[in-house]
Scaffold this active site. Structure first.
Site, short mmCIF file in Angstrom:
data_model
loop_
_atom_site.label_atom_id
_atom_site.label_comp_id
_atom_site.label_asym_id
_atom_site.label_seq_id
_atom_site.Cartn_x
_atom_site.Cartn_y
_atom_site.Cartn_z
CD GLU A 190 -3.73 -6.42 0.37
OE1 GLU A 190 -4.59 -5.97 1.14
OE2 GLU A 190 -3.38 -7.61 0.36
CD GLU A 202 -2.96 -7.54 5.35
OE1 GLU A 202 -3.91 -8.10 5.92
OE2 GLU A 202 -3.08 -6.45 4.78
C1 BGP Z 1 -6.14 -7.11 3.71
C2 BGP Z 1 -6.06 -8.43 3.03
C3 BGP Z 1 -6.84 -8.53 1.77
C4 BGP Z 1 -8.14 -7.78 1.78
C5 BGP Z 1 -8.03 -6.40 2.41
C6 BGP Z 1 -9.33 -5.69 2.60
O1 BGP Z 1 -6.01 -7.30 5.08
O2 BGP Z 1 -4.71 -8.76 2.72
O3 BGP Z 1 -6.98 -9.89 1.46
O4 BGP Z 1 -9.18 -8.53 2.25
O5 BGP Z 1 -7.36 -6.45 3.62
O6 BGP Z 1 -9.92 -6.14 3.76
P1 BGP Z 1 -11.48 -6.35 3.94
O7 BGP Z 1 -11.87 -7.30 2.86
O8 BGP Z 1 -11.65 -6.90 5.30
O9 BGP Z 1 -12.10 -5.03 3.77
#
Ligand code: BGP
Length: 473
Positions: free
Chosen positions: A375, A166
């Protein structure tokens, strides 16, 4: 007609080093920017940190055993640069490297495909201090050296590699919104940093191919397809603007080696376009990712945003109270609005399974590149009742996304696999431990005093079944 998932489809799940490992200063590990950032009061939810996280560093065998029992086919994790090179470069810290060698061996012994992310946001503090980290082109050589060390170590063992996780989020949060280290709000610098990250990405992809690694490499992009609020032509244009500024601005560079023209010209007029040095254009065009990693959580709906009195950078919902996100947008281009047709989570993330199909359709039409979903998941509060976690809301979210992926495959998208976020519960960067994503519950609360005991949730068993049936209902 609905196609089947391919027989070698990677049913996986994901994590990132800082969010699960803990052991923040063990076995010679250096300090990363996140180790420091979380120590500044008020930066994260109730000042939670990843010092111990869910202690995956010491409990990885137990975690892999649970993965194996579930039948998981792939596990995506990231390597902490500071375990390998505590100061970013120099001598390899063998003990730190050994942790990942052991983890990879353990995964392979259980027939789980390792998916290794080189960078999930935890740059060594030493490089930040020395030359501003991502702000200097010096990072290209240091990152390439770090990547090469891992390529050599895991040649023949790790087949799937993610270069940068990201880039669109870590650069925007770090240099535009000031909510991640190094906590700046400087648009000109943001575009420079992002350009340097593009050069790093291209360089390591080329290195991987030059080394004739037996495997595939690509970046993971946080993609939210942009929708227009309605058919008002101004709102349609706003959606085009948003797709160019928030998506093509990265994906076009990854796949075509070029920034989208309208946005680049606009940045030039504003005097904040990234600087192209000799060789940059050729480098960006020469690197071809083998797949595009997609992190999909939600779609984004936009409307026209006037130049005068327009809405600018907003606030994110980090409270877990529905409806607390501020308005956001880019004056003259678009502003984010609430989509009346979709539900939202307690953190205001829109729940839109159709969006993942739209995402894969758009990517396939524009780039014809294989996709690895790196993800996708639902962050929610979970409750333990009689030793169980009945997360039917998560099962509902995930199963609808699995169906939409199958439809996208039937549409013609090439999808290599699906990694849910996340395997165990873990630290959410800004939202502490209460925003949970895992198949496996971890007893950890706001005070960071939990037992860290693992309990498979209902969704764990649901996914086990999905994997057994290779995704067919
Ligand atoms: C993405 C990241 C992850 C994770 C996920 C959920 O942007 O790659 O590392 O954190 O989001 O986000 P959050 O923890 O802010 O809900």
């Amino acid at each position: 007609e609905l196609k089947q998932f391919p027989s070698d489809f990677l049913w996986g799940s994901a994590s990132a080093a800082y969010q699960v490992e803990g052991a923040w200063d063990e076995d010679g590990k250096g300090v990363s920017v996140w180790d420091n950032y979380v120590r500044i009061p008020g930066k994260t939810f109730k000042d939670t940190n990843g010092d111990v996280a869910v202690d995956h560093y010491h409990r990885y065998k137990e975690d892999v055993k649970l993965m194996a029992e579930q039948g998981l086919k792939a596990y995506r994790f990231s390597v902490a640069w500071t375990r390998i090179f505590p100061n970013g470069r120099g001598e390899v810290n063998q003990k730190g490297l050994q942790f990942y060698v052991d983890l990879v061996d353990e995964l392979i012994a259980h027939n789980i495909e390792p998916v290794l992310t080189l960078y999930h946001w935890d740059i060594p503090q030493a490089l930040q201090d020395e030359y501003g980290g991502w702000e200097s082109r010096k990072i290209i050589a240091d990152f390439n050296n770090y990547a090469k060390t891992l390529f050599e170590t895991f040649r023949g063992k790790v087949k799937y590699w993610v270069s940068l996780n990201e880039q669109n989020i870590f650069t925007a949060h770090g240099w535009l919104m000031g909510i991640h280290p190094p906590d700046k709000k400087e648009p000109k610098l943001f575009y420079e940093v992002n350009h340097i990250a593009n050069l790093v990405n291209a360089t390591v992809i080329n290195t991987f191919h030059e080394m004739k690694m037996d495997g595939k490499i690509g970046p993971s992009f946080a993609y939210s397809p942009q929708y227009a609020l309605d058919s008002n032509p101004k709102n349609i244009l706003a959606a085009e603007n948003a797709e160019d500024a928030l998506s093509h601005f990265w994906m076009d560079v990854y796949l075509y080696g070029e920034y989208p023209i309208a946005i680049f010209n606009r940045l030039k007029e504003q005097g904040i376009a990234p600087t192209f040095e000799e060789g940059d254009a050729e480098l960006l065009k020469s690197a071809k990712p083998d797949f595009l990693g997609i992190n999909y959580y939600q779609s984004n709906t936009v409307a026209w945003n006037p130049l005068e009195n327009g809405v600018g950078m907003g606030e994110m919902n980090t409270t877990g109270k529905k409806g607390t996100s501020g308005e956001s947008g880019e004056p003259g281009l678009y502003k984010r609005v609430v989509n009346p047709h979709v539900e939202r989570t307690n953190w205001d993330w829109e729940i839109d399974p159709t969006g993942i199909r739209v995402a894969m359709r758009r990517i396939t039409s524009r780039y014809r590149v294989p996709i690895l979903i790196t993800e996708n998941g639902l962050g929610e509060y979970d409750k333990v009742e009689d030793g169980k976690i009945h997360d039917d809301y998560r099962i509902d979210y995930l199963s609808k996304h699995v169906s939409a992926i199958r439809e996208a495959i039937s549409d013609g998208a090439t999808v290599l696999g699906y990694c849910t976020w996340s395997y165990t519960d873990l630290l959410s960067w800004l939202n502490g431990y209460q925003k949970r994503y895992g198949f496996v519950y971890v007893d950890q609360d706001e005070t960071m005093q939990g037992s860290l005991k693992r309990i498979p949730k209902d969704s764990y068993y649901w996914y086990k079944d999905v994997i057994e049936k290779n995704g067919s209902e």
